[in-house]
Write a protein that holds these residues in place. Structure first.
Motif, PDB file in Angstrom:
ATOM      1  N   GLN A 545       0.854  -1.193   0.000  1.00 58.15           N
ATOM      2  CA  GLN A 545       0.000   0.000   0.000  1.00 58.15           C
ATOM      3  C   GLN A 545       0.891   1.244   0.000  1.00 58.15           C
ATOM      4  OE1 GLN A 545      -3.038  -0.063   3.088  1.00 58.15           O
ATOM      5  NE2 GLN A 545      -3.100  -2.297   3.047  1.00 58.15           N
ATOM      6  N   GLU A 546       1.084   1.807  -1.186  1.00 55.49           N
ATOM      7  CA  GLU A 546       1.969   2.963  -1.318  1.00 55.49           C
ATOM      8  C   GLU A 546       1.222   4.261  -1.038  1.00 55.49           C
ATOM      9  OE1 GLU A 546       4.907   3.218  -4.619  1.00 55.49           O
ATOM     10  OE2 GLU A 546       3.829   5.060  -5.119  1.00 55.49           O
ATOM     11  N   LEU A 547       1.827   5.130  -0.271  1.00 58.20           N
ATOM     12  CA  LEU A 547       1.299   6.465  -0.007  1.00 58.20           C
ATOM     13  C   LEU A 547       2.227   7.463  -0.679  1.00 58.20           C
ATOM     14  CD1 LEU A 547       0.539   5.950   3.783  1.00 58.20           C
ATOM     15  CD2 LEU A 547      -1.153   6.075   1.949  1.00 58.20           C
ATOM     16  N   SER A 548       1.698   8.217  -1.612  1.00 57.25           N
ATOM     17  CA  SER A 548       2.517   9.090  -2.448  1.00 57.25           C
ATOM     18  C   SER A 548       3.186  10.193  -1.631  1.00 57.25           C
ATOM     19  CB  SER A 548       1.661   9.719  -3.546  1.00 57.25           C
ATOM     20  OG  SER A 548       1.107   8.727  -4.383  1.00 57.25           O
ATOM     21  N   GLY A 549       4.347  10.617  -2.115  1.00 60.89           N
ATOM     22  CA  GLY A 549       5.012  11.756  -1.505  1.00 60.89           C
ATOM     23  C   GLY A 549       4.222  13.035  -1.734  1.00 60.89           C
ATOM     24  N   PHE A 550       4.573  14.087  -1.004  1.00 59.28           N
ATOM     25  CA  PHE A 550       3.809  15.325  -1.089  1.00 59.28           C
ATOM     26  C   PHE A 550       4.667  16.490  -0.648  1.00 59.28           C
ATOM     27  CE2 PHE A 550       3.327  13.742   3.199  1.00 59.28           C
ATOM     28  CZ  PHE A 550       3.471  14.878   3.981  1.00 59.28           C
ATOM     29  N   GLY A 551       4.208  17.674  -0.950  1.00 63.04           N
ATOM     30  CA  GLY A 551       4.798  18.902  -0.451  1.00 63.04           C
ATOM     31  C   GLY A 551       3.699  19.892  -0.147  1.00 63.04           C
ATOM     32  N   THR A 552       3.785  20.567   0.985  1.00 59.38           N
ATOM     33  CA  THR A 552       2.761  21.536   1.378  1.00 59.38           C
ATOM     34  C   THR A 552       3.406  22.895   1.643  1.00 59.38           C
ATOM     35  OG1 THR A 552       2.915  20.973   3.737  1.00 59.38           O
ATOM     36  CG2 THR A 552       1.306  19.755   2.401  1.00 59.38           C
ATOM     37  N   LEU A 553       2.604  23.942   1.466  1.00 61.74           N
ATOM     38  CA  LEU A 553       3.033  25.313   1.716  1.00 61.74           C
ATOM     39  C   LEU A 553       2.062  25.964   2.685  1.00 61.74           C
ATOM     40  CD1 LEU A 553       4.693  27.912   1.134  1.00 61.74           C
ATOM     41  CD2 LEU A 553       3.131  28.319  -0.800  1.00 61.74           C
ATOM     42  N   GLU A 554       2.608  26.598   3.710  1.00 57.73           N
ATOM     43  CA  GLU A 554       1.807  27.341   4.679  1.00 57.73           C
ATOM     44  C   GLU A 554       2.297  28.784   4.721  1.00 57.73           C
ATOM     45  OE1 GLU A 554       2.045  27.517   9.386  1.00 57.73           O
ATOM     46  OE2 GLU A 554       1.078  25.666   8.728  1.00 57.73           O
ATOM     47  N   VAL A 555       1.361  29.715   4.764  1.00 58.89           N
ATOM     48  CA  VAL A 555       1.681  31.141   4.821  1.00 58.89           C
ATOM     49  C   VAL A 555       1.086  31.701   6.103  1.00 58.89           C
ATOM     50  CG1 VAL A 555       1.438  33.383   3.686  1.00 58.89           C
ATOM     51  CG2 VAL A 555       1.628  31.302   2.303  1.00 58.89           C
ATOM     52  N   ARG A 556       1.816  32.580   6.772  1.00 60.09           N
ATOM     53  CA  ARG A 556       1.331  33.169   8.018  1.00 60.09           C
ATOM     54  C   ARG A 556       1.718  34.646   8.087  1.00 60.09           C
ATOM     55  NH1 ARG A 556       5.086  29.346   9.088  1.00 60.09           N
ATOM     56  NH2 ARG A 556       7.202  30.124   9.491  1.00 60.09           N
ATOM     57  N   GLY A 557       0.973  35.362   8.896  1.00 60.09           N
ATOM     58  CA  GLY A 557       1.266  36.770   9.091  1.00 60.09           C
ATOM     59  C   GLY A 557       0.810  37.222  10.453  1.00 60.09           C
ATOM     60  N   ASN A 558       1.342  38.355  10.918  1.00 60.21           N
ATOM     61  CA  ASN A 558       0.908  38.915  12.192  1.00 60.21           C
ATOM     62  C   ASN A 558       0.965  40.438  12.122  1.00 60.21           C
ATOM     63  OD1 ASN A 558       3.593  39.948  13.489  1.00 60.21           O
ATOM     64  ND2 ASN A 558       4.090  37.842  12.863  1.00 60.21           N
ATOM     65  N   TRP A 559       0.151  41.053  12.938  1.00 62.24           N
ATOM     66  CA  TRP A 559       0.106  42.516  13.034  1.00 62.24           C
ATOM     67  C   TRP A 559      -0.006  42.898  14.498  1.00 62.24           C
ATOM     68  CZ3 TRP A 559      -4.874  45.780  12.468  1.00 62.24           C
ATOM     69  CH2 TRP A 559      -4.563  47.146  12.663  1.00 62.24           C
ATOM     70  N   HIS A 560       1.012  43.594  15.002  1.00 60.47           N
ATOM     71  CA  HIS A 560       0.977  44.112  16.368  1.00 60.47           C
ATOM     72  C   HIS A 560       0.217  45.443  16.330  1.00 60.47           C
ATOM     73  CE1 HIS A 560       3.885  41.284  18.270  1.00 60.47           C
ATOM     74  NE2 HIS A 560       4.259  41.129  17.012  1.00 60.47           N
ATOM     75  N   MET A 561      -1.098  45.354  16.522  1.00 56.74           N
ATOM     76  CA  MET A 561      -1.945  46.527  16.404  1.00 56.74           C
ATOM     77  C   MET A 561      -1.604  47.555  17.484  1.00 56.74           C
ATOM     78  SD  MET A 561      -6.094  46.614  16.008  1.00 56.74           S
ATOM     79  CE  MET A 561      -6.449  46.100  17.691  1.00 56.74           C
ATOM     80  N   THR A 562      -1.298  47.069  18.698  1.00 56.96           N
ATOM     81  CA  THR A 562      -0.800  47.912  19.791  1.00 56.96           C
ATOM     82  C   THR A 562       0.283  47.117  20.511  1.00 56.96           C
ATOM     83  OG1 THR A 562      -2.348  47.111  21.474  1.00 56.96           O
ATOM     84  CG2 THR A 562      -3.117  48.900  20.043  1.00 56.96           C
ATOM     85  N   ASP A 563       0.830  47.712  21.562  1.00 57.09           N
ATOM     86  CA  ASP A 563       1.846  46.990  22.329  1.00 57.09           C
ATOM     87  C   ASP A 563       1.299  45.717  22.956  1.00 57.09           C
ATOM     88  OD1 ASP A 563       3.706  48.885  21.685  1.00 57.09           O
ATOM     89  OD2 ASP A 563       3.498  50.011  23.575  1.00 57.09           O
ATOM     90  N   SER A 564      -0.003  45.662  23.182  1.00 55.99           N
ATOM     91  CA  SER A 564      -0.587  44.506  23.868  1.00 55.99           C
ATOM     92  C   SER A 564      -1.562  43.706  23.005  1.00 55.99           C
ATOM     93  CB  SER A 564      -1.313  44.966  25.139  1.00 55.99           C
ATOM     94  OG  SER A 564      -2.337  45.893  24.823  1.00 55.99           O
ATOM     95  N   THR A 565      -1.843  44.155  21.801  1.00 61.64           N
ATOM     96  CA  THR A 565      -2.843  43.504  20.952  1.00 61.64           C
ATOM     97  C   THR A 565      -2.198  43.035  19.662  1.00 61.64           C
ATOM     98  OG1 THR A 565      -4.516  44.996  21.844  1.00 61.64           O
ATOM     99  CG2 THR A 565      -5.096  43.730  19.883  1.00 61.64           C
ATOM    100  N   ARG A 566      -2.482  41.793  19.298  1.00 58.79           N
ATOM    101  CA  ARG A 566      -1.843  41.189  18.126  1.00 58.79           C
ATOM    102  C   ARG A 566      -2.852  40.362  17.344  1.00 58.79           C
ATOM    103  NH1 ARG A 566       3.715  37.671  17.690  1.00 58.79           N
ATOM    104  NH2 ARG A 566       2.992  36.094  16.222  1.00 58.79           N
ATOM    105  N   TRP A 567      -2.813  40.498  16.027  1.00 57.73           N
ATOM    106  CA  TRP A 567      -3.585  39.661  15.108  1.00 57.73           C
ATOM    107  C   TRP A 567      -2.647  38.633  14.477  1.00 57.73           C
ATOM    108  CZ3 TRP A 567      -8.835  39.929  14.329  1.00 57.73           C
ATOM    109  CH2 TRP A 567      -9.498  41.068  14.791  1.00 57.73           C
ATOM    110  N   ASP A 568      -3.116  37.395  14.345  1.00 55.01           N
ATOM    111  CA  ASP A 568      -2.358  36.340  13.676  1.00 55.01           C
ATOM    112  C   ASP A 568      -3.231  35.677  12.625  1.00 55.01           C
ATOM    113  OD1 ASP A 568       0.358  35.926  15.049  1.00 55.01           O
ATOM    114  OD2 ASP A 568      -1.015  35.998  16.758  1.00 55.01           O
ATOM    115  N   LEU A 569      -2.656  35.426  11.462  1.00 55.10           N
ATOM    116  CA  LEU A 569      -3.362  34.757  10.370  1.00 55.10           C
ATOM    117  C   LEU A 569      -2.487  33.637   9.839  1.00 55.10           C
ATOM    118  CD1 LEU A 569      -5.676  34.549   8.261  1.00 55.10           C
ATOM    119  CD2 LEU A 569      -4.358  36.167   6.849  1.00 55.10           C
ATOM    120  N   SER A 570      -3.066  32.465   9.697  1.00 59.29           N
ATOM    121  CA  SER A 570      -2.348  31.310   9.152  1.00 59.29           C
ATOM    122  C   SER A 570      -3.203  30.675   8.059  1.00 59.29           C
ATOM    123  CB  SER A 570      -2.056  30.289  10.257  1.00 59.29           C
ATOM    124  OG  SER A 570      -1.489  29.126   9.720  1.00 59.29           O
TER     125      SER A 570
END
Length: 607
Positions: A545-570
């Motif tokens: 039972q062969e399972l094919s090879g693969f490659g994946t790409l993930e992109v992420r970002g962040n925004w420090h809106m204030t010194d104490s508040t942060r947005w994260d996107l993945s």
């Protein structure tokens, strides 16, 4: 040689408070020898993820984080919350030791840890030690050791709140509070993760065509207090519970609970001797619910593991060149199950010692451990290493290590399909490492061979026997540096994991793996990418039972809106690759999430 090596005696003689602070530092390691040391000093290959790394990489699970470690491949039975395991350096899921705050968390019945149930929100740090460490830890540490440290307190008063949403009706919530002063530090944290999930299997029919959801409630707490400059104590608690669904006849789902309690008392007796006493308890409880059948009218099964442990660790530094680590370990496994096992308890007690010589040009390490197990008797494990300091801050390390894995309760005592005369699986590993730091570039290479004998496999009557042998050859290359302002880490692995009797590739292990992480911060904005690639693997030992090879790409970002508040996107699986890491029992592949996204908002003021 790196200058930090010459600072190590000062590090080891530092105060207990500084030792606790080492959990915040990426260039220190605790797990390699059960004491704080510089990573350059450790004879084993290591990887460390700090809390800052976890927040930057934005993993949703522990396996999502570990997939980028050289030599580690991941297997999951579908999406989030599905049965997950790691293969370290070509070994199987039960041949690597996983701990939380020093507590073993593997199931006594199945033998592998429930990694899929550990919330990353409650993690302060993860240390990975690659290669055998049975001379330090005993059973299971053939492929290596993974230690997870839960969230720690910090000085001041630091609340935190996070809320996130994502694909497949995914929601995350976390609240926490840490604080303290120079003597006392506390942390409290709670989180709730929920997702409707995906349909984990292909070619599903009937009730198995639905999505398989997951819900995890987690709570952690820690308290550390320094009574004097020489005496400190602490306690760490992690409690996780919830429900996970999966595809199989009978509409099954699991109610789970994974918990650990760890306590310690540490005393710097004098300039030479530091002593530490640890005690803990761990539970892995799983209740499977399914439609009643004539052979199971109650419609459920229970497999609960309870483990108590106690350790006494001693570190003696005689001078700048000679040191000794010695200790006593004890733990007892208890199994409570709806299945009538022939035995439900066993203990293990052990003594170990490791001597270290630090010279200017040549250093050495020699370790021994003796285990006495109630079931199989006595086992001795050895390890040794030579470290050569080369010009231009280079190191060459030649090492040898032995490992073993004790048979599980399923293999020993499961009614009708067990063998109480099984012996432990045993391994011998040989490794050559090269390390250097050139300006801002860190380069490492490891070549190794592991021979495993007495591998436990089922015979024609489905009875486990010590009948197999394996040989694993491997090469790992890693590089870390800033490239045009991008913080970049690359890890490449070549493996040849073979069954020595059949010549077949060991199941569910790819022969080639690659991971690339790169991140850059532009003021208040950050962006990053992760590439993970695996070659072909086989789901079965016969390589049909062969399972094919693969490659994946993930992109992420962040925004420090204030010194104490942060947005994260993945955004995961940007290229929408369809791939499988395992097949179900019918031979159909388990699905993984295709294109998916997660957005979170965090608030963490420092008061």
């Amino acid at each position: 040689m790196n200058k930090s090596l010459f600072l190590l005696p000062a590090l080891l003689a530092s105060t207990i408070a500084q030792a606790n602070d080492a959990l915040d530092l990426p260039d220190t390691i605790v797990t390699a020898s059960r004491q704080v040391e510089a990573r350059e000093q450790a004879t084993a290959a290591t990887t460390v993820f700090t809390r800052q790394d976890i927040e930057r990489l934005q993993p949703f699970s522990v396996t999502d984080l570990l997939r980028r470690v050289p030599g580690i491949s991941i297997t999951t039975n579908g999406g989030i919350g599905s049965l997950s395991s790691i293969s370290m350096r070509g070994t199987n899921a039960a041949q690597s030791l996983v701990m939380i705050d020093g507590q073993r968390i593997s199931s006594a019945s199945a033998g592998q840890p429930s990694l899929e149930f550990i919330s990353v929100d409650q993690i302060e740090r993860i240390e990975v030690v690659r290669g055998p460490r049975s001379a330090i830890y005993g059973s299971d540490a053939i492929g290596g050791v993974v230690q997870i440290f839960t969230r720690q307190g910090s000085e001041g008063l630091n609340p935190r709140v996070k809320f996130g949403v994502g694909s497949n009706q995914t929601f995350t919530r976390e609240v926490g509070l840490s604080g303290g002063n120079g003597q006392t530090r506390i942390n409290l944290g709670a989180s709730l993760d929920e997702t409707d999930g995906i349909n984990r299997t292909t070619n599903s029919t009937g009730d198995d065509m639905d999505d398989d959801g997951y819900r995890n409630r987690a709570f952690s707490a820690s308290l550390n207090h320094q009574f004097t400059d020489a005496l400190e104590a602490g306690v760490q608690l992690l409690e996780q519970s919830g429900n996970t669904e999966y595809d199989l006849s009978g509409n099954p789902e699991d109610d789970f609970q994974l918990s650990t309690v760890a306590t310690h008392l540490q005393w710097q007796i004098n300039d030479t001797w530091r002593s530490r006493i640890e005690a803990g308890h761990a539970e892995d409880r799983r209740k499977t619910l399914f439609d009643p059948t004539p052979w199971s009218p109650t419609g459920n099964s229970v497999f609960n593991t309870y483990r108590d442990s106690a350790n006494w660790l001693n570190h003696l530094r005689f001078n700048d060149q000679h040191s000794l680590q010695a200790g006593l370990d004890w733990y007892e496994d208890k199994l409570n199950s709806s299945t009538a096992f022939n035995e439900t308890e066993r203990y293990n007690q052990a003594a170990f010692a490791q001597y270290r010589f630090d010279g200017q040009s040549i250093s050495s390490e020699l370790g021994w451990r003796h285990d006495d197990n109630e079931q199989f008797g006595e086992e001795d494990s050895f390890n040794g290493a030579l470290i050569f300091a080369l010009p231009y801050e280079q190191q060459l390390i030649a090492s040898y290590g032995e490992g073993f894995r004790a048979p599980t309760f399923n293999e020993l005592y499961y009614p009708g399909y067990a063998n109480p005369t099984l012996e432990p699986e045993r391994s011998k590993s040989y490794e050559l490492q090269w390390r250097t730091r050139l300006d801002s570039t860190l380069l490492q290479a490891s070549a190794y061979r592991t021979d495993i004998e007495n591998l436990i496999q089922s015979d024609a009557t489905f009875t486990p026997q010590n009948i197999a042998e394996a040989r694993i050859n491997g090469l790992e290359l890693t590089a870390e540096r800033d490239v045009l302002g991008w913080t970049t880490a690359v890890a490449a692995t070549w493996l040849d994991p073979r069954d020595r009797d059949t010549g077949k590739q060991l199941p569910r292990r790819p022969k080639r793996m690659l991971s690339i992480d790169t991140d850059r911060q532009y003021g208040d904005f950050g962006v990053g990418f992760t590439v993970v690639a695996n070659s072909t693997r086989y789901n079965d030992a016969a390589n049909n039972q062969e399972l094919s090879g693969f490659g994946t790409l993930e992109v992420r970002g962040n925004w420090h809106m204030t010194d104490s508040t942060r947005w994260d996107l993945s955004i995961g699986n940007v290229l929408e690759k369809e791939y499988a890491l395992a097949n179900d029992f019918t031979g159909n592949p388990y699905r993984n999430e295709e294109l998916n996204a997660r957005l979170s908002l965090s608030w963490a003021p420092q008061l």
